[in-house]
Design a protein around this motif. Structure first.
Motif, PDB file in Angstrom:
ATOM      1  N   GLY A 219      46.530  39.154  34.663  1.00 55.58           N
ATOM      2  CA  GLY A 219      46.236  40.581  34.541  1.00 55.58           C
ATOM      3  C   GLY A 219      44.770  40.959  34.587  1.00 55.58           C
ATOM      4  O   GLY A 219      44.426  42.139  34.636  1.00 55.58           O
ATOM      5  N   LEU A 220      43.882  39.954  34.559  1.00 51.23           N
ATOM      6  CA  LEU A 220      42.446  40.224  34.485  1.00 51.23           C
ATOM      7  C   LEU A 220      41.817  39.959  35.854  1.00 51.23           C
ATOM      8  O   LEU A 220      42.049  38.912  36.448  1.00 51.23           O
TER       9      LEU A 220
ATOM     10  N   VAL B 175      40.398  48.539  30.360  1.00 49.67           N
ATOM     11  CA  VAL B 175      41.799  48.265  30.050  1.00 49.67           C
ATOM     12  C   VAL B 175      42.589  49.418  30.664  1.00 49.67           C
ATOM     13  O   VAL B 175      42.424  50.561  30.229  1.00 49.67           O
ATOM     14  N   VAL B 176      43.406  49.127  31.692  1.00 50.03           N
ATOM     15  CA  VAL B 176      44.042  50.240  32.421  1.00 50.03           C
ATOM     16  C   VAL B 176      45.486  50.508  32.003  1.00 50.03           C
ATOM     17  O   VAL B 176      46.096  51.466  32.478  1.00 50.03           O
ATOM     18  N   GLY B 177      46.025  49.655  31.127  1.00 49.84           N
ATOM     19  CA  GLY B 177      47.398  49.895  30.679  1.00 49.84           C
ATOM     20  C   GLY B 177      48.367  49.896  31.843  1.00 49.84           C
ATOM     21  O   GLY B 177      48.355  49.000  32.688  1.00 49.84           O
TER      22      GLY B 177
ATOM     23  N   PHE C  59      40.715  52.508  28.865  1.00 48.29           N
ATOM     24  CA  PHE C  59      39.554  52.353  27.986  1.00 48.29           C
ATOM     25  C   PHE C  59      38.492  51.529  28.678  1.00 48.29           C
ATOM     26  O   PHE C  59      38.816  50.541  29.347  1.00 48.29           O
ATOM     27  N   VAL C  60      37.233  51.918  28.512  1.00 44.37           N
ATOM     28  CA  VAL C  60      36.135  51.088  28.987  1.00 44.37           C
ATOM     29  C   VAL C  60      35.499  50.435  27.770  1.00 44.37           C
ATOM     30  O   VAL C  60      35.095  51.117  26.817  1.00 44.37           O
ATOM     31  N   LEU C  61      35.451  49.109  27.812  1.00 48.05           N
ATOM     32  CA  LEU C  61      34.815  48.335  26.754  1.00 48.05           C
ATOM     33  C   LEU C  61      33.386  48.090  27.196  1.00 48.05           C
ATOM     34  O   LEU C  61      33.139  47.330  28.136  1.00 48.05           O
TER      35      LEU C  61
ATOM     36  N   LEU D  54      34.062  46.833  38.616  1.00 49.17           N
ATOM     37  CA  LEU D  54      34.363  46.706  37.190  1.00 49.17           C
ATOM     38  C   LEU D  54      35.466  45.674  36.972  1.00 49.17           C
ATOM     39  O   LEU D  54      36.471  45.672  37.675  1.00 49.17           O
ATOM     40  N   ARG D  55      35.299  44.806  35.981  1.00 52.25           N
ATOM     41  CA  ARG D  55      36.401  43.933  35.566  1.00 52.25           C
ATOM     42  C   ARG D  55      37.447  44.800  34.881  1.00 52.25           C
ATOM     43  O   ARG D  55      37.117  45.783  34.223  1.00 52.25           O
ATOM     44  N   PHE D  56      38.695  44.418  35.015  1.00 52.95           N
ATOM     45  CA  PHE D  56      39.720  45.200  34.330  1.00 52.95           C
ATOM     46  C   PHE D  56      40.915  44.329  33.979  1.00 52.95           C
ATOM     47  O   PHE D  56      41.104  43.240  34.520  1.00 52.95           O
ATOM     48  N   VAL D  57      41.714  44.831  33.041  1.00 54.27           N
ATOM     49  CA  VAL D  57      42.967  44.181  32.658  1.00 54.27           C
ATOM     50  C   VAL D  57      44.101  45.165  32.888  1.00 54.27           C
ATOM     51  O   VAL D  57      44.059  46.298  32.402  1.00 54.27           O
ATOM     52  N   GLY D  58      45.122  44.742  33.633  1.00 55.91           N
ATOM     53  CA  GLY D  58      46.336  45.546  33.818  1.00 55.91           C
ATOM     54  C   GLY D  58      47.460  44.945  33.001  1.00 55.91           C
ATOM     55  O   GLY D  58      47.689  43.742  33.060  1.00 55.91           O
ATOM     56  N   PHE D  59      48.149  45.780  32.265  1.00 51.28           N
ATOM     57  CA  PHE D  59      49.162  45.294  31.318  1.00 51.28           C
ATOM     58  C   PHE D  59      50.302  44.544  32.010  1.00 51.28           C
ATOM     59  O   PHE D  59      50.840  43.588  31.463  1.00 51.28           O
ATOM     60  N   HIS D  60      50.668  44.998  33.208  1.00 56.61           N
ATOM     61  CA  HIS D  60      51.830  44.385  33.881  1.00 56.61           C
ATOM     62  C   HIS D  60      51.450  43.627  35.153  1.00 56.61           C
ATOM     63  O   HIS D  60      52.319  43.360  35.979  1.00 56.61           O
ATOM     64  N   LEU D  61      50.199  43.317  35.329  1.00 59.49           N
ATOM     65  CA  LEU D  61      49.792  42.650  36.567  1.00 59.49           C
ATOM     66  C   LEU D  61      49.946  41.128  36.465  1.00 59.49           C
ATOM     67  O   LEU D  61      49.894  40.570  35.369  1.00 59.49           O
TER      68      LEU D  61
END
Ligand code: ZN
Length: 301
Positions: free
Chosen positions: A283-284, A228-230, A217-219, A272-279
């Motif tokens: 994660g950000l 948000v890359v899950g 998702f792109v916010l 792009l800034r992003f959040v990875g669920f398992h990073l």
């Protein structure tokens, strides 16, 4: 072993428009992004790294021998406040998946957020660590007032006969679990298609492969969009250095590798800034190119 990390970044603190979001509603200046820990997963190292050779690991600088028999994988949920919406991405693992996960209720509590205040829950996919948390110990939905949003492809897949017949036996509980969660939220669920706005300012992006209908998702915030890359990018540093590799955790490894490479290309080129669920490290962060691959640059080390 993991500390809870939260990042609340007011839009005023963000600099530089990336020129995105023209097609999608820009969010209000009150936009705020928070990450919340759901604990972590403990996975057998042999399963996580199945098919990834010692030579490749050595090239990347990963010492296979030093990893031990179990890998801890953080679980990081994204919470986005925009205007009068409080949007949670995924719902965590709940209490029935792994003892080390399902900590979202404590994280929400520590952040002073009542689950009943969540207006929307948007799912990246329906694996246990992302969706089992929609039911609590009493089989009730803790997000009492939320609308739920699931990709049509993901919804149809988990409810299909093929999902059960093609799933390895030791993962069939994933299918049973996804179906029971979908049943619990069905009346409050809206199904979306990638390329559309799920709710105002939040664009769904097809990121298939980890599961058949996995989405990112792109916010489209006021100035700085966040993706948000899950679980499309799961491991640091291996997924970044060699996005082409096939992972045992991906249901369609070839599609997942193409998705991962395309997402990393986009994240790097658009900064792009992003959040990875398992990073790790909260994660950000952002992605930079490094040699023939990429590297993760977390905002908090
Ligand atoms: Zn996951």
């Amino acid at each position: 072993m993991l500390t809870r990390r939260r990042f609340t970044i007011g839009a005023a603190a963000l600099a530089g428009s990336l020129g995105l979001g023209s097609r999608f509603g820009a969010s209000a200046a009150s936009d705020a992004l928070t990450t919340l820990s759901d604990g972590h997963l403990e996975m057998p190292t042999d399963f996580v790294l199945r098919g990834i050779s010692a030579e490749v690991l050595q090239e990347i600088g990963v010492d296979r021998g030093a990893l031990g028999t179990t890998l801890a994988s953080p679980c990081i949920l994204t919470l986005h406040r925009s205007g009068d919406r409080l949007v949670l991405f995924d719902a965590g693992a709940g209490t029935n998946f792994m003892p080390s996960a399902g900590k979202l209720p404590e994280s929400l509590d520590a952040a002073g957020i009542d689950p009943a205040a969540v207006t929307d829950v948007i799912f990246t996919h329906a694996h246990p660590d992302h969706i089992w948390g929609v039911l609590d110990d009493f089989d009730e939905v803790p997000f009492a007032n939320a609308a739920f949003h699931v990709c049509q492809t993901e919804w149809d897949y988990w409810r299909s006969d093929a999902a059960l017949s093609e799933m390895p036996e030791d993962r069939q509980v994933f299918v049973i679990g996804a179906r029971s969660r979908f049943d619990a939220i069905e009346e409050r669920s809206t199904l979306f298609k990638p390329g559309t706005e799920v709710i105002s300012g939040i664009e769904a992006v097809a990121a298939f492969g980890h599961t058949p209908g996995h989405c990112a998702f792109v916010l489209h915030g006021a100035d700085a969009p966040v993706m948000v890359v899950g679980d499309a990018i799961i491991n640091d540093p291996i997924s970044f250095a060699r996005p082409d590799l096939a992972w045992a955790a991906d249901q369609d490894p070839e599609t997942a590798a193409r998705t991962r490479t395309a997402l990393l290309d986009r994240l790097a080129s658009e900064k792009l800034r992003f959040v990875g669920f398992h990073l790790p490290n909260g994660g950000l962060g952002r992605v930079e190119t490094a040699g023939a691959g990429f590297r993760f640059v977390p905002e908090s080390a």
